[in-house]
Design a protein around this motif. Structure first.
Motif, PDB file in Angstrom:
ATOM      1  N   THR A  90       0.815  -1.210   0.000  1.00  0.00           N
ATOM      2  CA  THR A  90       0.000   0.000   0.000  1.00  0.00           C
ATOM      3  C   THR A  90       0.853   1.266   0.000  1.00  0.00           C
ATOM      4  O   THR A  90       0.355   2.345  -0.307  1.00  0.00           O
ATOM      5  N   ASP A  91       2.134   1.134   0.365  1.00  0.00           N
ATOM      6  CA  ASP A  91       3.007   2.314   0.381  1.00  0.00           C
ATOM      7  C   ASP A  91       3.767   2.483  -0.934  1.00  0.00           C
ATOM      8  O   ASP A  91       4.714   3.266  -1.007  1.00  0.00           O
ATOM      9  N   THR A  92       3.361   1.736  -1.976  1.00  0.00           N
ATOM     10  CA  THR A  92       3.994   1.853  -3.295  1.00  0.00           C
ATOM     11  C   THR A  92       2.926   2.198  -4.327  1.00  0.00           C
ATOM     12  O   THR A  92       2.345   1.310  -4.961  1.00  0.00           O
ATOM     13  N   PRO A  93       2.638   3.486  -4.516  1.00  0.00           N
ATOM     14  CA  PRO A  93       1.623   3.887  -5.499  1.00  0.00           C
ATOM     15  C   PRO A  93       2.020   3.450  -6.914  1.00  0.00           C
ATOM     16  O   PRO A  93       3.206   3.335  -7.228  1.00  0.00           O
ATOM     17  N   ILE A  94       1.000   3.235  -7.756  1.00  0.00           N
ATOM     18  CA  ILE A  94       1.232   2.714  -9.102  1.00  0.00           C
ATOM     19  C   ILE A  94       0.902   3.756 -10.167  1.00  0.00           C
ATOM     20  O   ILE A  94      -0.134   4.418 -10.106  1.00  0.00           O
ATOM     21  N   ILE A  95       1.805   3.872 -11.135  1.00  0.00           N
ATOM     22  CA  ILE A  95       1.586   4.686 -12.334  1.00  0.00           C
ATOM     23  C   ILE A  95       1.555   3.726 -13.520  1.00  0.00           C
ATOM     24  O   ILE A  95       2.547   3.034 -13.796  1.00  0.00           O
ATOM     25  N   GLU A 116      -1.806   7.415 -11.718  1.00  0.00           N
ATOM     26  CA  GLU A 116      -1.907   7.973 -13.070  1.00  0.00           C
ATOM     27  C   GLU A 116      -1.988   6.833 -14.073  1.00  0.00           C
ATOM     28  O   GLU A 116      -1.540   5.713 -13.812  1.00  0.00           O
ATOM     29  N   PHE A 117      -2.575   7.114 -15.242  1.00  0.00           N
ATOM     30  CA  PHE A 117      -2.677   6.135 -16.324  1.00  0.00           C
ATOM     31  C   PHE A 117      -2.273   6.855 -17.605  1.00  0.00           C
ATOM     32  O   PHE A 117      -3.013   7.695 -18.114  1.00  0.00           O
ATOM     33  N   LEU A 118      -1.073   6.553 -18.107  1.00  0.00           N
ATOM     34  CA  LEU A 118      -0.509   7.264 -19.248  1.00  0.00           C
ATOM     35  C   LEU A 118      -0.434   6.360 -20.473  1.00  0.00           C
ATOM     36  O   LEU A 118      -0.046   5.193 -20.380  1.00  0.00           O
ATOM     37  N   THR A 119      -0.800   6.915 -21.628  1.00  0.00           N
ATOM     38  CA  THR A 119      -0.741   6.174 -22.886  1.00  0.00           C
ATOM     39  C   THR A 119       0.523   6.561 -23.646  1.00  0.00           C
ATOM     40  O   THR A 119       0.825   7.746 -23.811  1.00  0.00           O
ATOM     41  N   GLN A 125       7.852  14.888 -18.871  1.00  0.00           N
ATOM     42  CA  GLN A 125       7.571  15.729 -17.710  1.00  0.00           C
ATOM     43  C   GLN A 125       6.291  15.288 -17.004  1.00  0.00           C
ATOM     44  O   GLN A 125       6.183  15.361 -15.782  1.00  0.00           O
ATOM     45  N   VAL A 126       5.318  14.857 -17.784  1.00  0.00           N
ATOM     46  CA  VAL A 126       4.071  14.366 -17.181  1.00  0.00           C
ATOM     47  C   VAL A 126       4.361  13.150 -16.309  1.00  0.00           C
ATOM     48  O   VAL A 126       3.845  13.028 -15.182  1.00  0.00           O
ATOM     49  N   LEU A 127       5.200  12.252 -16.803  1.00  0.00           N
ATOM     50  CA  LEU A 127       5.555  11.077 -16.016  1.00  0.00           C
ATOM     51  C   LEU A 127       6.346  11.473 -14.771  1.00  0.00           C
ATOM     52  O   LEU A 127       6.090  10.961 -13.674  1.00  0.00           O
ATOM     53  N   ALA A 130       4.119  12.814 -12.164  1.00  0.00           N
ATOM     54  CA  ALA A 130       3.362  11.727 -11.540  1.00  0.00           C
ATOM     55  C   ALA A 130       4.243  10.954 -10.561  1.00  0.00           C
ATOM     56  O   ALA A 130       3.790  10.557  -9.480  1.00  0.00           O
ATOM     57  N   ILE A 131       5.502  10.744 -10.920  1.00  0.00           N
ATOM     58  CA  ILE A 131       6.431  10.033 -10.040  1.00  0.00           C
ATOM     59  C   ILE A 131       6.660  10.818  -8.756  1.00  0.00           C
ATOM     60  O   ILE A 131       6.643  10.252  -7.656  1.00  0.00           O
ATOM     61  N   ARG A 132       6.867  12.128  -8.874  1.00  0.00           N
ATOM     62  CA  ARG A 132       7.082  12.947  -7.676  1.00  0.00           C
ATOM     63  C   ARG A 132       5.868  12.900  -6.756  1.00  0.00           C
ATOM     64  O   ARG A 132       5.990  12.807  -5.538  1.00  0.00           O
ATOM     65  N   HIS A 133       4.683  12.971  -7.351  1.00  0.00           N
ATOM     66  CA  HIS A 133       3.450  12.898  -6.564  1.00  0.00           C
ATOM     67  C   HIS A 133       3.328  11.542  -5.867  1.00  0.00           C
ATOM     68  O   HIS A 133       2.980  11.456  -4.689  1.00  0.00           O
TER      69      HIS A 133
END
Length: 222
Positions: A90-95, A116-119, A125-127, A130-133
């Protein structure tokens, strides 16, 4: 000891904060290498895996982290992997990243807690944003878990009688009523109550009630 030596000594005793790690699971080696290089450039660590099975062999390490996960994998899909690790990590968020995204897939991933869900192709920069968040969310989750573990350890140090007294006190009973309930004197209750307050590191009854609520949401500890 001089101030300079004191600072030097303190730095020796205080462990350096762990470098956050970005875990990458993608069966495309070029994608793995590209993401790894980009993440290293930002000062974070990166670990890459070609399939879900390889990732699952990795032991859980309590450092701020996030998982950059491809939806289409050769052994287990990213969505199935998300479900599999939902309770344990639960402490490892998924992108999620994918070249074959659709609305139902995105909805399923986000409902299950994805950040996040990226195509593909996506903007770097978007990724990175999301990683920083995700890393910050992981940091908060780890801090909360450490706090809860401290509370559980303190509660485990209570004797059986102290736990009984604590449960009755946080339920709202006065010392005299607690004594009548347990068949002990009011003075004995006061002694146990002092021990409970000290061991649970509670400076007031309100703090003790709050701690009890965190230990056992919805009911007093027993």
């Amino acid at each position: 000891m001089t101030p300079a030596h004191a600072v030097e000594r303190e730095s020796e005793l205080s462990p350096a904060p762990a470098t956050p790690v970005v875990l990458i699971v993608d069966d495309d080696v070029s994608v793995r290498e590209s993401l790894e290089a980009m993440i290293h450039f930002t000062g974070l660590r990166a670990e890459t895996y070609a399939c879900a099975h390889d990732f699952l062999q990795r032991p859980c390490v309590r450092v701020p982290s996030c998982l950059v996960l491809d939806v289409m994998l050769p052994d287990l899909s990213g969505l199935d992997l998300q479900n599999l690790i939902a309770a344990q990590r639960t402490d490892t968020p998924i992108i999620f990243i994918t070249g074959y995204g659709n609305v139902p897939m995105t909805v399923r991933a986000m409902k299950a807690g994805a950040v996040e869900f990226l195509t593909k192709p996506f903007d770097d920069q978007v990724l990175l944003d999301a990683i920083r968040h995700a890393i910050e969310r992981s940091r908060v989750a780890l801090s909360e878990e450490a706090g809860m573990q401290s509370i559980r350890d303190r509660y485990a140090s209570l004797s059986r009688r102290e736990r009984e007294v604590m449960a009755l006190v946080v339920s709202g009973l006065l010392n005299k009523q607690v004594g009548a309930e347990l068949g002990i004197s009011e003075m004995t209750v006061k002694v146990h109550r002092r021990h409970v307050m000290r061991k649970m590191d509670a400076r007031s009854l309100a703090e003790l009630v709050n701690v009890a609520g965190r230990l056992h949401p919805g009911r007093a500890p027993a």
